[in-house]
Scaffold this active site. Sequence first.
Site, mmCIF file in Angstrom:
data_model
loop_
_atom_site.group_PDB
_atom_site.id
_atom_site.type_symbol
_atom_site.label_atom_id
_atom_site.label_comp_id
_atom_site.label_asym_id
_atom_site.label_seq_id
_atom_site.Cartn_x
_atom_site.Cartn_y
_atom_site.Cartn_z
ATOM 1 N N ASP A 292 39.083 -56.825 -52.794
ATOM 2 C CA ASP A 292 39.493 -56.408 -51.709
ATOM 3 C C ASP A 292 38.588 -56.280 -50.253
ATOM 4 O OD1 ASP A 292 41.094 -53.696 -50.810
ATOM 5 O OD2 ASP A 292 40.689 -52.989 -51.989
HETATM 6 C C1 NOJ Z 1 42.212 -52.586 -48.911
HETATM 7 C C2 NOJ Z 1 43.163 -51.570 -50.275
HETATM 8 O O1 NOJ Z 1 42.006 -51.307 -51.051
HETATM 9 C C3 NOJ Z 1 44.511 -52.493 -50.720
HETATM 10 O O2 NOJ Z 1 45.089 -52.069 -51.336
HETATM 11 C C4 NOJ Z 1 44.583 -53.282 -49.192
HETATM 12 O O3 NOJ Z 1 45.610 -54.288 -49.589
HETATM 13 C C5 NOJ Z 1 43.811 -54.023 -48.664
HETATM 14 N N1 NOJ Z 1 43.244 -52.567 -48.027
HETATM 15 C C6 NOJ Z 1 44.019 -54.294 -47.578
HETATM 16 O O4 NOJ Z 1 44.871 -53.842 -46.443
#
Ligand code: NOJ
Length: 761
Positions: A292
Amino acid sequence: MNPGRMRSLLAFTLFLLAFTPALANPVGSDKPRPPVAAARDPNNERDIERAVAALLKRMTLEEKVGQLHFPSLAFPHQPQLEAVRRGEIGAMLNVVDPRFIRAFSNAARQSRLGIPMLFAIDAIYALKITFPPPLAWAATWRPELAERAAFEVGREARAVGVNWTFAPMVDVSRDPRWGRVIEGAGEDAFLASAFAAARVNGYRRGGLATSVKHFVGYGAPEGGRDYTGTEISTPELLDRYLPPFVAALQAGSETVMASFNTINGVPVTMNRKLITDLLKKQLGFDGFVTSDFVAIGELVNHGVARDLEEASVLAFRAGIDFDMASGGYDLALAKAVRDGRIKTSEIDEAVRRVLRVKYRLGLFDATPADFAALPRPVDETSVRRSARDVARESFVLVKNDKSALPLTAATPAIALIGAAADTAAHDHSWWGPAGHAKPVTETLRQAIEKRLRPGQTLNYAPAFADACGRKYLDKGAAIAAAIRSDIVVFNVIEDCDVQGEGVSRTKLELSGRQQDMLDALAATGRPIVLVVETGRPLVLAKPDRQADAILIAWHPGTEGRTALAEVLTGEVAPSGKLPMTFPRSEGQIPIAYNTLPTGRPWTGSRYTTGYIDEANTPLYPFGHGLSYTTFAYDPIILSQPAMSTTGSIDVEVMVRNTGSRTGSEVVQLYTRQLVASRSRPIKELRGFEKITLKPGEKRSLRFRLAAQSLGFHDDAGRYVVEAAPFKVFVGGSSDTAVTTDFLITPASARGAPVRSSGSGP
Ligand code: NOJ
């Protein structure tokens, strides 16, 4: 292969088998689905593997590491363009402008090996046209509508050049304090699995690779606070949190995103058992796993790595192939190979996964002309039609006393209160109309005005200075409008700027001045219809006492207010059902329908389970939702009273429309294992189907229950199906209507007396 590994593989094969029937068909048929790999064309797959192997041979170590480096678009972007030309960047996120996508694609083409790039964003429920959020998709209880919504969003994203979405989010959660429940399908693994598969199919059909997320257990944050740790037992992980991921992989999700959280103390980003052993080896996932956002760097904050370099090696060794935005892999991996901490073969394996996905997506076949044509036009009428269909079926009528709804011609004056009712500025989505012009949106006020009958008037008063009711504009005018009217429609909204991530709350009552306004409207004595825009269950105990009707409208999106007016005025009957329990108070959280029984069920006396200041029951249970008509259920008919552990039973039930209007009902089937080797939930959803019946019409529905889908995991991660007595329940909510009993008997002795595998009778 050692015996332990053999056993766990067998356990997982059984696990997959057990979930296969449930996922194949949401009504519970036992038709098998092909395994993940077989869903692809084997000839093409062989070609892909050959092409990947040939390409890998030509790559330098730096070019390989470049394929695992996944930064966010930066400004100025010239240095990144140069890095792409040197083969140092394999993918980029947060780029939605076709001009940038074109520039980066051309730069990638100019690199030594010309490997194409992935362009990723959170294309979840909106680009140009905002759909209701995924929690609302689940409230339709029609996975095919989620498929359509995902398809349209995918199409719009692909039209600007994006080729990879960070969706679907399939985290099961029973904690509405956690803002991210808006992105998922609610509290139930079976429902979430059906929607996970549908969403993957939709985004992929729209032209995007998917990234099922957040693997795994992110939906159980301590205290409902985003990014906190989770404590999850093996059975709970395998029975509650993993099934939607399995469904998404079966549907062909090309990639998986690892979650931010720790599980039982170990961050998922460095969790080799989960990423490599469970996901890649046992579940056979052969796409790639991305971290993530900056999660690799956050391993330092988790206190498991001294610095980014150490964190990167930890994450890579756990099986995280892609580094989203930490900048750790380009810093550390080549060095780690040179000093022997990571093997070249391990780098090759990660790069192979990434290239495989790029080939599967057909990115190597794209020509400059394809990029020159961006943005491609998308037929807006069809996207809008899908958005309206989803919105219509997602609204949940949780209360409707004295038939307050629908608004009929017999009501001469209607008051419409709330600034939210005359604007669409508060529409929620992750990306807004990224890359597209902002669409025209009808407000609720406009949509109702269009539907007024001759002689009927609409007395509109915004009451608030802002859509979210934080500040009054004119409370007195709103009260006066109510007094002048025969019924009051009050449009409230959870809050503004609520997009899911990072918006955990401890208070779930109406925010700002909205409860105060409702108190004043209730004091007028006029019947009240409350339209609630929200992305999560709220605490509506007081509004429930004040309003005659409550319609949960979620965040209805670009076409949503038109759909709302259709439902309020009775053109369309509401048919949504709650995918999450609505608690009476925050103190009941976590709360869900499929809780375990207790040794001391509530009797009203002190030493039984309960609160001294609140009931145990929720305000509105999972699966609940009314129509403008009523339904009745005949007694259940079973094809046989018992089945072996390898058999199945057909459950038949007759449903009748007993009211005076056509309406839709979501017929839900639940089971309970009455005696087992461990405590089993008091109810578990096993099947559902939405049907439409005319007044007086009846329909018989048949669900197939396969014994192999009724098992669970033990502490060792083994999937067990036990010979035991069960109950089956059918009805229009988890508070079901009709029930009967059946048995699972041992496979070898069909019809023999049942003995549970636990302490038993
Ligand atoms: C953090 C989030 O937890 C995730 O779901 C998302 O896809 C990413 N940021 C990218 O924006």
